[in-house]
Design a protein around this motif. Structure first.
Motif, mmCIF file in Angstrom:
data_model
loop_
_atom_site.group_PDB
_atom_site.id
_atom_site.type_symbol
_atom_site.label_atom_id
_atom_site.label_comp_id
_atom_site.label_asym_id
_atom_site.label_seq_id
_atom_site.Cartn_x
_atom_site.Cartn_y
_atom_site.Cartn_z
ATOM 1 N N ARG A 48 0.853 -1.183 0.000
ATOM 2 C CA ARG A 48 0.000 0.000 0.000
ATOM 3 C C ARG A 48 0.887 1.230 0.000
ATOM 4 O O ARG A 48 1.845 1.324 0.766
ATOM 5 C CB ARG A 48 -0.909 0.014 1.238
ATOM 6 C CG ARG A 48 -1.693 1.306 1.479
ATOM 7 C CD ARG A 48 -2.825 1.483 0.484
ATOM 8 N NE ARG A 48 -3.423 2.803 0.563
ATOM 9 C CZ ARG A 48 -4.488 3.123 1.307
ATOM 10 N NH1 ARG A 48 -5.062 2.206 2.062
ATOM 11 N NH2 ARG A 48 -4.979 4.352 1.286
ATOM 12 N N TRP A 66 0.841 5.222 0.643
ATOM 13 C CA TRP A 66 0.081 6.310 1.244
ATOM 14 C C TRP A 66 0.687 7.647 0.833
ATOM 15 O O TRP A 66 1.902 7.844 0.929
ATOM 16 C CB TRP A 66 0.118 6.209 2.766
ATOM 17 C CG TRP A 66 -0.682 5.111 3.363
ATOM 18 C CD1 TRP A 66 -0.275 3.834 3.631
ATOM 19 C CD2 TRP A 66 -2.042 5.192 3.811
ATOM 20 N NE1 TRP A 66 -1.285 3.114 4.206
ATOM 21 C CE2 TRP A 66 -2.393 3.924 4.329
ATOM 22 C CE3 TRP A 66 -2.994 6.211 3.817
ATOM 23 C CZ2 TRP A 66 -3.649 3.645 4.854
ATOM 24 C CZ3 TRP A 66 -4.254 5.930 4.349
ATOM 25 C CH2 TRP A 66 -4.575 4.675 4.853
ATOM 26 N N GLU A 117 -3.366 11.885 2.203
ATOM 27 C CA GLU A 117 -4.213 10.809 2.730
ATOM 28 C C GLU A 117 -3.959 10.590 4.221
ATOM 29 O O GLU A 117 -4.899 10.404 5.004
ATOM 30 C CB GLU A 117 -3.931 9.501 1.997
ATOM 31 C CG GLU A 117 -4.324 9.445 0.542
ATOM 32 C CD GLU A 117 -3.978 8.088 -0.051
ATOM 33 O OE1 GLU A 117 -4.873 7.236 -0.116
ATOM 34 O OE2 GLU A 117 -2.807 7.881 -0.416
ATOM 35 N N LEU A 118 -2.690 10.596 4.603
ATOM 36 C CA LEU A 118 -2.345 10.338 5.997
ATOM 37 C C LEU A 118 -2.767 11.488 6.902
ATOM 38 O O LEU A 118 -3.232 11.264 8.023
ATOM 39 C CB LEU A 118 -0.848 10.067 6.117
ATOM 40 C CG LEU A 118 -0.403 8.716 5.553
ATOM 41 C CD1 LEU A 118 1.114 8.659 5.399
ATOM 42 C CD2 LEU A 118 -0.886 7.569 6.436
ATOM 43 N N LYS A 160 -5.297 13.240 6.545
ATOM 44 C CA LYS A 160 -6.758 13.159 6.667
ATOM 45 C C LYS A 160 -7.234 11.800 7.178
ATOM 46 O O LYS A 160 -8.436 11.535 7.214
ATOM 47 C CB LYS A 160 -7.399 13.446 5.305
ATOM 48 C CG LYS A 160 -7.160 14.862 4.805
ATOM 49 C CD LYS A 160 -7.790 15.069 3.427
ATOM 50 C CE LYS A 160 -7.575 16.493 2.933
ATOM 51 N NZ LYS A 160 -8.155 16.695 1.577
ATOM 52 N N HIS A 161 -6.305 10.941 7.580
ATOM 53 C CA HIS A 161 -6.673 9.613 8.068
ATOM 54 C C HIS A 161 -7.646 9.750 9.244
ATOM 55 O O HIS A 161 -7.465 10.632 10.109
ATOM 56 C CB HIS A 161 -5.417 8.856 8.507
ATOM 57 C CG HIS A 161 -5.622 7.402 8.750
ATOM 58 N ND1 HIS A 161 -6.253 6.913 9.875
ATOM 59 C CD2 HIS A 161 -5.276 6.300 8.019
ATOM 60 C CE1 HIS A 161 -6.289 5.591 9.839
ATOM 61 N NE2 HIS A 161 -5.696 5.192 8.718
ATOM 62 N N ASP A 183 -7.931 8.228 11.937
ATOM 63 C CA ASP A 183 -7.321 8.048 13.253
ATOM 64 C C ASP A 183 -6.224 9.073 13.549
ATOM 65 O O ASP A 183 -5.588 9.005 14.616
ATOM 66 C CB ASP A 183 -6.732 6.637 13.365
ATOM 67 C CG ASP A 183 -7.803 5.563 13.320
ATOM 68 O OD1 ASP A 183 -8.958 5.861 13.658
ATOM 69 O OD2 ASP A 183 -7.483 4.420 12.933
ATOM 70 N N ALA A 184 -5.988 10.011 12.623
ATOM 71 C CA ALA A 184 -4.945 11.013 12.824
ATOM 72 C C ALA A 184 -5.342 11.976 13.946
ATOM 73 O O ALA A 184 -6.512 12.344 14.081
ATOM 74 C CB ALA A 184 -4.697 11.783 11.536
ATOM 75 N N VAL A 230 -0.606 9.370 13.061
ATOM 76 C CA VAL A 230 -1.527 8.244 13.006
ATOM 77 C C VAL A 230 -0.908 7.114 13.828
ATOM 78 O O VAL A 230 0.282 6.823 13.674
ATOM 79 C CB VAL A 230 -1.745 7.768 11.550
ATOM 80 C CG1 VAL A 230 -2.638 6.532 11.511
ATOM 81 C CG2 VAL A 230 -2.339 8.885 10.699
ATOM 82 N N SER A 242 -2.876 1.452 13.197
ATOM 83 C CA SER A 242 -3.911 1.684 12.185
ATOM 84 C C SER A 242 -3.409 1.442 10.771
ATOM 85 O O SER A 242 -4.211 1.362 9.837
ATOM 86 C CB SER A 242 -4.432 3.121 12.302
ATOM 87 O OG SER A 242 -5.040 3.346 13.542
ATOM 88 N N LEU A 243 -2.090 1.352 10.607
ATOM 89 C CA LEU A 243 -1.500 1.194 9.276
ATOM 90 C C LEU A 243 -0.935 -0.197 9.033
ATOM 91 O O LEU A 243 -0.783 -0.605 7.873
ATOM 92 C CB LEU A 243 -0.388 2.232 9.069
ATOM 93 C CG LEU A 243 -0.794 3.699 9.228
ATOM 94 C CD1 LEU A 243 0.440 4.598 9.105
ATOM 95 C CD2 LEU A 243 -1.840 4.104 8.202
#
Length: 270
Positions: free
Chosen positions: A30, A32, A36-37, A39-40, A42-43, A63, A67-68
């Motif tokens: 994946r 990222w 994107e991160l 706006k994650h 869980d950020a 984050v 979660s990743l």
């Protein structure tokens, strides 16, 4: 001309999200992007009381690494590779903690860049692995990789690099084997030994000479504690390992492993 001015203004006012983080976690890969991160779901903002790289309190949008790390199990082994060749070898279990010492991926926002790490140096971005409450997990400075480009799931160090292994007749709890575990945690991110390892950062620690062969007395231990106190130069990057991070008993074991490996040199490939 007016169109060029408007276009230039748009470029200056629009954040650029050029950085990307690649996660290779076995069956899946994946990538990222910074945006994107940031706006994650869980950020969140995290406060780091004693930042290893900046040597002061810092605040990051980050984050939780849990979660990743999709599909990663506690007994897996991970490697975080930085843009400069630093390759941190890390067992997955501490990275999956949700209490105590907890790992976070800090994300540098191009609209609000982090400070430089020093004169002529870049920041710790675009991605930086930081820890809250690191004392609870005995986290080493080498477990704070910055400028991270990728995180990979790999087989254990001993399987990938047999040239690092102590003599096979030693008991599992032998001081040499305990020192080998500490070497993986504290040294392998920057150094190779017998040409083995993925780091592209520091010198090999066994060939042509092992540091126990040219540091006399307690100078090797003093060097590990405070590298710039023995060899001061502007480009020096090795961090000092304080007694809080590497107690004297563990430092002794690390040196025992290095001394042992001085007798197990292997020629480098031409």
């Amino acid at each position: 001309m007016k169109a060029l001015i408007v276009f230039g203004a748009l470029l200056l006012s629009t954040p650029l999200y050029a950085a990307q983080l690649v996660l290779e976690l076995g069956a899946s890969t994946r990538t990222w992007q910074t945006e994107e991160l940031l706006k994650h779901p869980d950020a969140r903002m995290v406060q780091i009381a004693e930042d290893v790289s900046y040597k002061k309190p810092m605040s990051y949008r980050a984050v939780p690494l849990t979660s990743l790390l999709t599909g990663i199990q506690p007994d897996d082994h991970l490697q975080a590779v930085a843009l400069d060749g630093f390759a941190a070898e890390m067992p997955a279990a501490p990275l999956l903690n949700k209490s105590g010492a907890r790992a976070w991926l800090a994300i540098e926002d191009p609209a609000q860049p982090w400070p430089s790490l020093g004169e002529g140096k870049s920041s710790a971005g675009p991605f930086y692995l930081v820890w809250t409450d690191p004392q609870a997990g005995h986290i080493s400075p080498e477990q704070w990789p910055y400028a991270v480009a990728s995180i990979k799931r790999l087989s254990a160090v001993a399987e990938r690099f047999p040239a690092l292994l102590p003599a096979p007749n030693l008991a599992k709890d032998d001081p040499v084997n305990k020192g080998f575990a500490l070497f993986q945690k504290n040294c392998l991110a920057c150094h190779r030994l017998n040409g083995a390892g993925d780091a592209q950062f520091g010198p090999d620690l066994n060939v042509p000479f092992n540091p126990t062969e040219y540091f006399s007395g307690d100078f090797l231990k003093r060097y590990i504690r405070d590298p710039q106190g023995l060899r001061r130069w502007p480009q020096g990057k090795m961090p000092g390992f304080s007694a809080a991070v590497l107690p004297d008993s563990e430092l002794d074991l690390l040196v025992v492993y290095l001394k042992h490996m001085a007798g197990r040199k292997q020629p480098l490939a031409p």
